[in-house]
Design a protein around this motif. Structure first.
Motif, PDB file in Angstrom:
ATOM      1  N   ILE A 165       0.849  -1.193   0.000  1.00  0.00           N
ATOM      2  CA  ILE A 165       0.000   0.000   0.000  1.00  0.00           C
ATOM      3  C   ILE A 165       0.883   1.241   0.000  1.00  0.00           C
ATOM      4  N   LEU A 166       1.934   1.212   0.815  1.00  0.00           N
ATOM      5  CA  LEU A 166       2.867   2.348   0.839  1.00  0.00           C
ATOM      6  C   LEU A 166       3.519   2.553  -0.524  1.00  0.00           C
ATOM      7  N   LYS A 167       3.894   1.463  -1.189  1.00  0.00           N
ATOM      8  CA  LYS A 167       4.491   1.578  -2.524  1.00  0.00           C
ATOM      9  C   LYS A 167       3.482   2.157  -3.518  1.00  0.00           C
ATOM     10  N   MET A 168       2.237   1.671  -3.469  1.00  0.00           N
ATOM     11  CA  MET A 168       1.198   2.183  -4.376  1.00  0.00           C
ATOM     12  C   MET A 168       0.981   3.671  -4.166  1.00  0.00           C
ATOM     13  N   CYS A 169       1.075   4.104  -2.934  1.00  0.00           N
ATOM     14  CA  CYS A 169       0.841   5.512  -2.593  1.00  0.00           C
ATOM     15  C   CYS A 169       2.122   6.334  -2.659  1.00  0.00           C
ATOM     16  N   ALA A 170       3.201   5.730  -3.111  1.00  0.00           N
ATOM     17  CA  ALA A 170       4.503   6.379  -3.254  1.00  0.00           C
ATOM     18  C   ALA A 170       4.994   6.964  -1.932  1.00  0.00           C
ATOM     19  N   GLY A 171       4.555   6.401  -0.811  1.00  0.00           N
ATOM     20  CA  GLY A 171       4.993   6.873   0.491  1.00  0.00           C
ATOM     21  C   GLY A 171       4.488   8.261   0.852  1.00  0.00           C
ATOM     22  N   ASN A 172       3.591   8.802   0.036  1.00  0.00           N
ATOM     23  CA  ASN A 172       3.067  10.152   0.241  1.00  0.00           C
ATOM     24  C   ASN A 172       1.916  10.097   1.244  1.00  0.00           C
ATOM     25  N   PRO A 173       2.035  10.780   2.382  1.00  0.00           N
ATOM     26  CA  PRO A 173       0.969  10.719   3.397  1.00  0.00           C
ATOM     27  C   PRO A 173      -0.408  11.133   2.858  1.00  0.00           C
ATOM     28  N   ARG A 174      -0.460  12.111   1.966  1.00  0.00           N
ATOM     29  CA  ARG A 174      -1.747  12.523   1.397  1.00  0.00           C
ATOM     30  C   ARG A 174      -2.371  11.383   0.588  1.00  0.00           C
ATOM     31  N   ASN A 175      -1.546  10.689  -0.205  1.00  0.00           N
ATOM     32  CA  ASN A 175      -2.052   9.558  -0.987  1.00  0.00           C
ATOM     33  C   ASN A 175      -2.535   8.429  -0.079  1.00  0.00           C
ATOM     34  N   ILE A 176      -1.778   8.182   0.977  1.00  0.00           N
ATOM     35  CA  ILE A 176      -2.159   7.122   1.913  1.00  0.00           C
ATOM     36  C   ILE A 176      -3.494   7.457   2.576  1.00  0.00           C
ATOM     37  N   MET A 177      -3.653   8.703   3.012  1.00  0.00           N
ATOM     38  CA  MET A 177      -4.912   9.111   3.643  1.00  0.00           C
ATOM     39  C   MET A 177      -6.068   9.026   2.653  1.00  0.00           C
ATOM     40  N   SER A 178      -5.844   9.414   1.406  1.00  0.00           N
ATOM     41  CA  SER A 178      -6.892   9.316   0.379  1.00  0.00           C
ATOM     42  C   SER A 178      -7.280   7.863   0.147  1.00  0.00           C
ATOM     43  N   PHE A 179      -6.276   6.991   0.116  1.00  0.00           N
ATOM     44  CA  PHE A 179      -6.523   5.562  -0.071  1.00  0.00           C
ATOM     45  C   PHE A 179      -7.420   5.033   1.049  1.00  0.00           C
ATOM     46  N   PHE A 180      -7.046   5.321   2.288  1.00  0.00           N
ATOM     47  CA  PHE A 180      -7.833   4.821   3.408  1.00  0.00           C
ATOM     48  C   PHE A 180      -9.196   5.505   3.510  1.00  0.00           C
ATOM     49  N   LYS A 181      -9.294   6.726   3.060  1.00  0.00           N
ATOM     50  CA  LYS A 181     -10.596   7.398   3.016  1.00  0.00           C
ATOM     51  C   LYS A 181     -11.528   6.646   2.079  1.00  0.00           C
ATOM     52  N   GLU A 182     -11.007   6.235   0.911  1.00  0.00           N
ATOM     53  CA  GLU A 182     -11.818   5.481  -0.038  1.00  0.00           C
ATOM     54  C   GLU A 182     -12.202   4.107   0.515  1.00  0.00           C
ATOM     55  N   VAL A 183     -11.279   3.456   1.199  1.00  0.00           N
ATOM     56  CA  VAL A 183     -11.574   2.160   1.818  1.00  0.00           C
ATOM     57  C   VAL A 183     -12.679   2.332   2.858  1.00  0.00           C
ATOM     58  N   TYR A 184     -12.559   3.357   3.681  1.00  0.00           N
ATOM     59  CA  TYR A 184     -13.564   3.620   4.709  1.00  0.00           C
ATOM     60  C   TYR A 184     -14.926   3.919   4.075  1.00  0.00           C
ATOM     61  N   SER A 185     -14.942   4.762   3.042  1.00  0.00           N
ATOM     62  CA  SER A 185     -16.202   5.122   2.378  1.00  0.00           C
ATOM     63  C   SER A 185     -16.869   3.890   1.770  1.00  0.00           C
ATOM     64  N   HIS A 186     -16.065   3.055   1.141  1.00  0.00           N
ATOM     65  CA  HIS A 186     -16.614   1.836   0.535  1.00  0.00           C
ATOM     66  C   HIS A 186     -17.175   0.902   1.605  1.00  0.00           C
ATOM     67  N   THR A 187     -16.442   0.753   2.701  1.00  0.00           N
ATOM     68  CA  THR A 187     -16.903  -0.101   3.797  1.00  0.00           C
ATOM     69  C   THR A 187     -18.194   0.437   4.396  1.00  0.00           C
TER      70      THR A 187
END
Length: 70
Positions: free
Chosen positions: A37-59
């Motif tokens: 997940i960190l590699k997919m998000c390029a280690g960028n905290p904003r990308n990581i937060m966006s990723f988890f925001k989408e996971v949370y929204s979908h859940t």
């Protein structure tokens, strides 16, 4: 200690449990690890937060749909 490493160590089992819970039976666990997940998000905290925001929204959407069916 790195704040991201601290957060990961605190939440890693919760993240894994949520992914396992949502996986389809028979297919296996579609989870490749937090490092990927960190590699997919390029280690960028904003990308990581966006990723988890989408996971949370979908859940959340899945929970609402399940509640409506009940």
């Amino acid at each position: 200690k790195d704040p991201y490493a601290e957060s990961y160590s605190h939440w890693k089992m919760d993240l894994f449990a949520q992914i396992c819970k949502r996986s389809k039976k028979g297919i296996g666990v579609p989870y490749a690890g937090y490092d990927n997940i960190l590699k997919m998000c390029a280690g960028n905290p904003r990308n990581i937060m966006s990723f988890f925001k989408e996971v949370y929204s979908h859940t959340r959407q899945l929970r609402l749909q399940a509640h409506e069916r009940a």
